[in-house]
Design an enzyme around this catalytic site. Sequence first.
Site, mmCIF file in Angstrom:
data_model
loop_
_atom_site.group_PDB
_atom_site.id
_atom_site.type_symbol
_atom_site.label_atom_id
_atom_site.label_comp_id
_atom_site.label_asym_id
_atom_site.label_seq_id
_atom_site.Cartn_x
_atom_site.Cartn_y
_atom_site.Cartn_z
ATOM 1 N N LYS A 12 0.861 -1.193 0.000
ATOM 2 C CA LYS A 12 0.000 0.000 0.000
ATOM 3 C C LYS A 12 0.892 1.236 0.000
ATOM 4 C CE LYS A 12 -4.234 0.097 0.547
ATOM 5 N NZ LYS A 12 -5.070 -0.382 -0.558
ATOM 6 N N THR A 57 -3.145 -5.393 0.534
ATOM 7 C CA THR A 57 -2.609 -4.051 0.787
ATOM 8 C C THR A 57 -3.552 -3.293 1.718
ATOM 9 O OG1 THR A 57 -3.636 -2.959 -1.115
ATOM 10 C CG2 THR A 57 -1.507 -4.032 -1.486
ATOM 11 N N ARG A 171 28.153 34.675 -8.354
ATOM 12 C CA ARG A 171 26.801 34.342 -8.809
ATOM 13 C C ARG A 171 25.976 33.887 -7.611
ATOM 14 N NH1 ARG A 171 27.124 28.192 -11.517
ATOM 15 N NH2 ARG A 171 27.988 27.237 -9.641
ATOM 16 N N GLN A 214 29.029 20.976 -7.724
ATOM 17 C CA GLN A 214 29.599 19.658 -7.450
ATOM 18 C C GLN A 214 30.522 19.723 -6.228
ATOM 19 O OE1 GLN A 214 29.167 21.046 -10.453
ATOM 20 N NE2 GLN A 214 29.160 19.551 -12.112
ATOM 21 N N ASN A 240 20.453 22.703 -9.813
ATOM 22 C CA ASN A 240 21.073 24.033 -9.792
ATOM 23 C C ASN A 240 20.004 25.041 -10.220
ATOM 24 O OD1 ASN A 240 22.807 26.162 -9.805
ATOM 25 N ND2 ASN A 240 24.242 25.302 -11.295
ATOM 26 N N HIS A 242 19.164 28.066 -11.357
ATOM 27 C CA HIS A 242 19.917 29.165 -11.966
ATOM 28 C C HIS A 242 19.238 30.514 -11.723
ATOM 29 C CE1 HIS A 242 22.224 26.088 -13.984
ATOM 30 N NE2 HIS A 242 21.141 25.614 -14.590
HETATM 31 O O1 LIG Z 1 28.054 24.546 -10.442
HETATM 32 C C1 LIG Z 1 27.857 24.317 -11.649
HETATM 33 N N1 LIG Z 1 28.190 23.114 -12.164
HETATM 34 C C2 LIG Z 1 28.012 22.786 -13.482
HETATM 35 O O2 LIG Z 1 28.350 21.662 -13.928
HETATM 36 C C3 LIG Z 1 27.459 23.779 -14.312
HETATM 37 N N2 LIG Z 1 27.119 23.811 -15.647
HETATM 38 C C4 LIG Z 1 26.579 25.025 -15.877
HETATM 39 O O3 LIG Z 1 26.157 25.389 -17.008
HETATM 40 N N3 LIG Z 1 26.566 25.783 -14.746
HETATM 41 C C5 LIG Z 1 27.091 25.027 -13.757
HETATM 42 N N4 LIG Z 1 27.302 25.273 -12.434
#
Ligand SMILES: O=c1[nH]c(=O)c2[nH]c(=O)[nH]c2[nH]1
Length: 287
Positions: A12, A57, A171, A214, A240, A242
Site C-alpha cells: 500500500k 494491501t 553568482r 559539485q 542548480n 539558476h
Molecule cells: O556549479 C555548476 N556546475 C556545473 O556543472 C554547471 N554547468 C553550468 O552550465 N553551470 C554550472 N554550475
Amino acid sequence: MAIVLGPNRYGKAETRVVHVTRDGETHHLKDLNVSISLSGEMDEVHLTGDNAAVLPTDSQKNTVFAFARKHGIGEIEEFGLLLARHFVASQPTIRHARVEIEEYAWERHGPHSFVRSGQEVRTALVHSDGPGGQESVVSGLTDLVVLNSTGSEFHGFIRDEYTTLEPTDDRILATAVTARWRHRGTDAAWGRSYERARRCLLEAFAGTHSLSLQQTLYQMGRHVLAECGEICEVRLSMPNRHHFAVDLTPFGMDNDNEVFFAADRPYGLIEGTVLDDAAPAAPRAWS
Ligand SMILES: O=c1[nH]c(=O)c2[nH]c(=O)[nH]c2[nH]1
C-alpha cells in the site's frame, strides 16, 4: 525463449496518517505518508492468481493506523522498523519489507493549533528481512531550499563550439537539496542524528566558497560523515536553480548582481554519493 516472472513487490503506497498525542490542553502532532512494499513467495499469485500468500494491501494500510494507535508515532525510522519487522515476522510468505515514510513538519501556533512549516520533508527508508536477516535504515530530507547570494563562482569549464556560458566569479547559488544518508546500524538516536545531519548540510552549504555545485555537494556530504559517526554514506541530489543577472542596459541601467531572473527550467542536476569506503556496501538499502 522462456518467459519467466522477474523481481516483483507489492504494497500500500501513501497511507496518510496523522497522530495526535493529547497531553491535556497541549497536543502534539505527527503527520506522515507511509508507503509499504512487500516481497517474498509471490510466484503463485502472479502465475496462477492464487492469493494464499498475499497479505492484502488493505490490511497493510490498516496496520499503519493500528500501530499508530498501539505504539504512538515517535521517530519515523523507529515506526518504519516496527512496521517492516512486523510484516516479515508475522507472515511466513513475506520475506522482505520495505517501508518508506515522509514526515511533514507542523510548527506550534498554540496548545492545539499548528501551522504547516516550509516545504521541507523528512524521510526514512527501512528494509527488513526479518529476525536474523539483513536490515537497513536510510534517513533523509527533500526540498531543503537554500540560497547563497554570493560566494559562488563557476569558471575554467570546457568550452566547445556550443558553449555560450560566461565564466563568473560571483553568482547566486541556489538549490533544493534531496539528501539521504545510510546508518551503520538500526538503533541510532534518530531525532538527534537527523538534526545533526541537517545542520551539517546547511553549515557546509553556507560555509563553502563554491567553485561549482559539485564541489559544494561533496563538502556537504563530507561534513555529514565527519560529524555523524553513525552515518556511513550520503547521497545527494541537487538541482542548480539558476539565477541570471538581468541585462538592464537597454533601460540605461547597470546591474551589479542586484536584479536576477530566477529560471524555472531547465536546470542543471548535480547528484553524487559521499561515503566511508570501509563501510560494507548495501545496494538494497537504497532501492
Ligand atoms: O556549479 C555548476 N556546475 C556545473 O556543472 C554547471 N554547468 C553550468 O552550465 N553551470 C554550472 N554550475
